[in-house]
Design a protein around this motif. Structure first.
Motif, PDB file in Angstrom:
ATOM      1  N   ASN A   1       3.506   1.495  -1.993  1.00 45.53           N
ATOM      2  CA  ASN A   1       4.208   1.388  -3.277  1.00 45.53           C
ATOM      3  C   ASN A   1       5.631   0.845  -3.132  1.00 45.53           C
ATOM      4  O   ASN A   1       6.504   1.133  -3.951  1.00 45.53           O
ATOM      5  CB  ASN A   1       4.241   2.730  -4.012  1.00 45.53           C
TER       6      ASN A   1
ATOM      7  N   ARG B   1      -6.708  -7.689  -1.222  1.00 48.08           N
ATOM      8  CA  ARG B   1      -6.210  -7.807   0.151  1.00 48.08           C
ATOM      9  C   ARG B   1      -5.790  -9.249   0.428  1.00 48.08           C
ATOM     10  O   ARG B   1      -6.379 -10.198  -0.112  1.00 48.08           O
ATOM     11  CB  ARG B   1      -7.282  -7.360   1.150  1.00 48.08           C
TER      12      ARG B   1
ATOM     13  N   GLU C   1      -3.193  -4.730   1.953  1.00 47.76           N
ATOM     14  CA  GLU C   1      -3.473  -4.583   0.520  1.00 47.76           C
ATOM     15  C   GLU C   1      -2.203  -4.749  -0.301  1.00 47.76           C
ATOM     16  O   GLU C   1      -1.148  -4.224   0.051  1.00 47.76           O
ATOM     17  CB  GLU C   1      -4.082  -3.209   0.228  1.00 47.76           C
TER      18      GLU C   1
ATOM     19  N   GLU D   1       3.985   5.477  -8.462  1.00 47.30           N
ATOM     20  CA  GLU D   1       3.240   4.251  -8.188  1.00 47.30           C
ATOM     21  C   GLU D   1       3.870   3.021  -8.830  1.00 47.30           C
ATOM     22  O   GLU D   1       3.356   1.917  -8.652  1.00 47.30           O
ATOM     23  CB  GLU D   1       1.795   4.397  -8.681  1.00 47.30           C
TER      24      GLU D   1
ATOM     25  N   ASP E   1      -3.657  -2.915 -13.280  1.00 46.40           N
ATOM     26  CA  ASP E   1      -3.301  -3.178 -11.883  1.00 46.40           C
ATOM     27  C   ASP E   1      -4.382  -4.008 -11.202  1.00 46.40           C
ATOM     28  O   ASP E   1      -5.572  -3.810 -11.445  1.00 46.40           O
ATOM     29  CB  ASP E   1      -3.127  -1.858 -11.116  1.00 46.40           C
TER      30      ASP E   1
ATOM     31  N   THR F   1     -10.975  -9.739  -5.169  1.00 48.26           N
ATOM     32  CA  THR F   1     -10.434  -8.887  -4.100  1.00 48.26           C
ATOM     33  C   THR F   1      -9.534  -9.648  -3.140  1.00 48.26           C
ATOM     34  O   THR F   1      -9.085  -9.093  -2.141  1.00 48.26           O
ATOM     35  CB  THR F   1     -11.582  -8.232  -3.305  1.00 48.26           C
TER      36      THR F   1
ATOM     37  N   ARG G   1      -5.753  -4.820  -7.554  1.00 47.18           N
ATOM     38  CA  ARG G   1      -5.719  -4.460  -6.131  1.00 47.18           C
ATOM     39  C   ARG G   1      -6.524  -5.504  -5.351  1.00 47.18           C
ATOM     40  O   ARG G   1      -7.669  -5.788  -5.691  1.00 47.18           O
ATOM     41  CB  ARG G   1      -6.298  -3.068  -5.903  1.00 47.18           C
TER      42      ARG G   1
ATOM     43  N   ARG H   1      -0.842  -4.666  -4.519  1.00 47.79           N
ATOM     44  CA  ARG H   1      -1.210  -4.313  -5.895  1.00 47.79           C
ATOM     45  C   ARG H   1      -0.272  -5.056  -6.841  1.00 47.79           C
ATOM     46  O   ARG H   1       0.953  -4.936  -6.738  1.00 47.79           O
ATOM     47  CB  ARG H   1      -1.087  -2.804  -6.093  1.00 47.79           C
TER      48      ARG H   1
ATOM     49  N   SER I   1       0.814  -1.213   0.000  1.00 50.54           N
ATOM     50  CA  SER I   1       0.000   0.000   0.000  1.00 50.54           C
ATOM     51  C   SER I   1       0.851   1.268   0.000  1.00 50.54           C
ATOM     52  O   SER I   1       0.343   2.362  -0.285  1.00 50.54           O
ATOM     53  CB  SER I   1      -0.920   0.007   1.220  1.00 50.54           C
TER      54      SER I   1
END
Length: 859
Positions: A111, A179, A166, A705, A175, A147, A177, A168, A109
């Protein structure tokens, strides 16, 4: 039996004097055995991993390669409908579609890149039952939807990840994303790869760009069905289609192992090469030790000869001492090598490459090789001193020990050394005159070997000249004590030459590599200054392609005049002479000639970016008889075939894009479908006039990012290049440090034995007024001048090698010769401190001698 008893008595009588030679053998054998154990353990680790992760039978696309980095960022795939087809084959218990992609980057989260820093891949895929062969879920659950994401336990521990965090996943299709829903631990050692699992539908869509494809099919056999039979049954179910590759578990594991084999072999043989250098240096130490012991025992050997010992018996006695030394040093070295391997594993684990001591592999060949090498090298080194001992006559019992060497043999040796050195110098000169790298490499190798051997052979002659010159500059400043140190160093030029030669070898390699490294940096910097017109360069340090979303962010950054795309496309070229070659052609925007200034030998490079046009390199054009205006047929691997007109031929006198074949991105897009079009390997940007600082900041902000990419201006790029070469050289210097340590032990041993040899002389000097401080200073100065002698020879020789090697690099476009004087001078000065350090113990022991006992010493 008498010879054996005499050897044992002498060995243990001089055990203190043998200790440093034994340490040299120990260190060299330890390095060899440590390398073998370390690389064998790595092989075991990967073997277990590949065996555990491979299915009974794997079905994959025929063109898929293990190490493949797909040009479009999406791995080769096969239709999902094949899964049902395979599952119907006889003997199949289960068939599962699997997805695996290494063209991804995973960030948290904040980056921060979750990938390994050791070069191990980041892999994204779907969770299947086949994964249970090698992994088990230790907390949470497998992904159940878009997710959810599951991560391996090693990555979670390394980056302090937990359920609910989280992540990515950055792929070419966008991307992802999600969890963390679960954490899975390896049942075997994971050497360092970062692995994330998605649900199957998300992995198909986001990693492969289609809902009905897989990268592989993992097939599990029914009980009692062997893999080979299962493979035949699956092939039958697929109608023997040649479009697919079928592998048994062993075949898949072997293929994976082969893909790692070249890397492990390079590392193994490189480390063994440095161990060989340490062995070479150790030879000088052992030769000196036995030569001095034989000289000190001249009277004793003479008495043995007088009472009936034959030359062969004396010779065998000395060689048996060498065998004992080799055995003791080698046994300790084998044990130390295992410890060294464990230490290396701990270091690798600390930097992210996990290696478990549970996989520690000590093959039976390792101690055998270590013992054989140690004993053979020690006996080889002791052979000449042993022969010298055998030649001692009974009359030597009436003379003082340490009879000087035969002057005639010294002149013969000097003559041979001069011839070898001259031949080596001629070979190095021929290297600088070569027109082809292949020819020059042969001359360079020959020149290095001959000059090295020549300097070693001619060492005693050089010692007389160089030590006197150094003494004028260094020793004479210390008055009578300095003169005494000079005379001690010159007392036995052969011994001084051998001691200096041991240090010379390591420092010659240091100097050579320093010259080559500095010249490479200087040449590349000069080339960048002349050729690169772009203000900024964007690329991944790990070789990842630039994903479209990152490319778009760059293109929309404020303050940018233009952004240039740069893609490498695989193609088969059919040339006007009828020959065909597999090549990579470079598709770039028409602004690229502004970003990289290329000289042409024919035609206009700008025209190569026109419709259905291209350029070729000078060497390629010459090899295939291509002229401007002729047509080359280009069959794009991922698209159609085009007939392109050669509009320019570029010069190969460059290091940047040497031999590149250019065409415009628009031309490539005509023949390669959009979904198969390769992604950018690198991108270039030009700032608007006067807005360089703002554009630099804007580009960095736009890629915040995407931590896998670096935005560099020309200064950054040059510094990065310098750092990379510097890091490589530091690793090499670290490995050479072993040889230098052994050389330092040689200086210590020479001084220690020299002090014993001069016991009576030292006592007499102390009796007539030489203080302890002056005595210690004399020994320290002697050590310093020997170390400086070795350093001067090594650095001079190394600079000669490096200068010749740079001439070969000039044939590849690296035309700037740069001598790193600060490094050379620093090494030379450091050598004086090495000499001081080496003299500490011998000087201390000499200073503590009892004067009366020393005077009373026999010989």
């Amino acid at each position: 039996m008498t010879v054996w008893k005499t050897s044992m008595r002498n060995f243990f009588a001089h055990k203190g004097r043998m200790a440093l030679s034994a340490v040299a053998v120990l260190l060299s054998v330890a390095f060899v055995c440590g390398t073998l154990v370390f690389t064998d353990t790595m092989n075991t680790t990967f073997d277990k991993l590949f065996a555990a992760t491979s299915a009974d039978v794997t079905v994959s696309p025929k063109s898929a390669k293990i190490e493949d980095n797909p040009e479009n960022g999406k791995p080769e795939s096969l239709p999902a409908s094949l899964v049902a087809q395979v599952e119907k084959a006889d003997g199949v218990k289960k068939a599962e579609g699997t997805i695996s992609s290494m063209a991804v980057t995973v960030v948290d989260s904040h980056n921060k890149n979750m990938g390994s820093e050791t070069g191990a891949p980041t892999i994204a895929g779907n969770w299947t039952q086949n994964e249970l062969r090698s992994m088990e879920i230790t907390s949470g659950h497998a992904p159940r939807g878009p997710t959810d994401v599951m991560v391996d336990a090693d990555t979670a521990d390394r980056h302090h990840l937990k359920i609910g965090d989280e992540l990515r996943t950055i792929a070419v299709t966008g991307d992802i994303r999600a969890r963390i829903s679960g954490i899975a631990a390896f049942k075997v050692t994971n050497p360092g790869a970062a692995i994330v699992y998605l649900d199957t539908a998300t992995a198909q869509q986001k990693l492969l760009g289609a809902p009905d494809v897989f990268t592989q099919i993992s097939v599990t056999a029914e009980p009692g069905v062997d893999d080979t039979q299962l493979k035949r049954n699956v092939a039958t179910a697929l109608d023997g289609s040649a479009a697919y590759k079928l592998q048994t578990q062993k075949e898949a594991a072997d293929a994976n192992k082969d893909s790692m084999g070249s890397f492990l072999d390079v590392m193994k043989y490189a480390m063994l090469g440095f161990a060989g250098i340490a062995f070479l240096v150790g030879i000088f130490l052992i030769v000196n030790t036995f030569s001095m012991l034989v000289a000190q025992r001249t009277r004793e050997i003479g008495l043995m000869r007088a009472i009936g010992s034959s030359r062969k018996q004396v010779n065998r006695s000395v060689l048996l001492e060498a065998v004992l030394l080799g055995i003791v040093g080698s046994i300790l070295g084998v044990a130390a090598g295992v410890g060294l391997a464990v230490g290396l594993m701990k270091v690798m684990s600390a930097i992210g490459m996990e290696l478990s001591t549970q996989d520690l592999t000590v093959a039976w060949t390792t101690p055998v090789i270590g013992l054989a090498l140690g004993v053979i090298v020690t006996v080889f080194a002791a052979y000449i001193p042993a022969r010298r001992a055998g030649k001692v006559s009974p009359m030597a019992a009436l003379r003082d020990s340490g009879t000087p060497a035969d002057a005639k043999s010294g002149w013969i040796r000097a003559g041979i050394g001069l011839v070898l050195t001259g031949a080596g110098t001629a070979a190095l000169w021929a290297t600088t005159q070569a027109d082809k790298s292949s020819d020059g490499s042969l001359f360079l190798g020959l020149g290095v070997v001959l000059t090295l051997i020549g300097f070693i052979v001619i060492g005693p002659l050089l010692a007389g000249v160089v030590v006197r010159a150094l003494s004028v500059l260094v020793l004479r400043l210390f008055g009578p004590v300095g003169r005494l140190a000079e005379r001690n160093a010159l007392r036995n030029p052969r011994r001084t030459g051998a001691t200096g030669a041991a240090l010379m070898i390591g420092l010659a390699l240091v100097a050579c590599l320093s010259v080559v490294g500095s010249s490479m940096v200087a040449s590349a910097t000069d080339e960048l200054d002349k050729s690169v017109g772009a203000d900024f360069i964007v690329q991944s340090s790990t070789g990842q392609l630039i994903v479209p979303q990152a490319a778009k962010a760059l293109e929309t950054a404020p303050g940018i005049e233009h952004v240039t795309n740069y893609k490498a496309i695989s193609a088969k070229l059919t040339n006007p002479d009828g020959s065909t070659t597999d090549e990579h052609v470079t598709a770039a925007d028409p602004t690229y000639p502004q970003d990289l200034r290329r000289e042409t030998v024919a035609g206009d490079l700008t025209a190569a970016y026109g419709k259905n046009a291209m350029s070729v390199g000078e060497e390629y054009a010459t090899a295939h008889g291509i002229k401007v205006g002729e047509t080359v047929t280009v069959a794009f691997k991922a698209g159609e075939t085009a007939k392109l007109k050669v509009a320019a031929i570029t010069s190969d006198d460059t290091t940047v894009d040497q031999g590149a074949m250019y065409l415009s991105t628009a031309t490539a897009e005509r023949y390669v479908p959009a979904d198969k079009m390769p992604k950018n390997v690198i991108m270039f940007a030009k700032a608007q006039d006067g807005k360089e600082k703002e554009a630099y900041a804007a580009l960095k902000s736009s890629l915040a990012e995407y931590p896998q990419y670096k935005v560099q201006n020309q200064a950054d790029f040059k510094q990065d290049l310098k750092d990379q070469i510097g890091q490589l050289l530091n690793i090499v210097y670290g490995l050479l440090a072993l040889a230098i340590i052994v050389a330092v032990l040689g200086v210590v041993n020479t001084l220690a034995l020299s002090v014993v040899e001069r016991t009576r002389e030292i006592g007499l000097m102390r009796a007539i007024g030489l203080s302890r401080r002056q005595l210690r200073r004399m020994i320290r100065l002697e050590s310093v001048v020997i170390a400086l002698f070795g350093a001067l020879l090594g650095l001079g020789l190394g600079m000669g090698w490096g200068t010749s090697a740079q001439k070969l690099l000039a044939l590849e476009g690296l035309g700037v010769l740069e001598i790193p004087w600060p490094t050379i001078i620093s090494v030379f000065v450091a050598s004086a401190f090495v000499g001081l350090f080496a003299a500490l113990v011998p000087a201390f022991r000499a200073g503590r001698m009892n004067v009366l006992n020393a005077i009373a010493t026999d010989g």
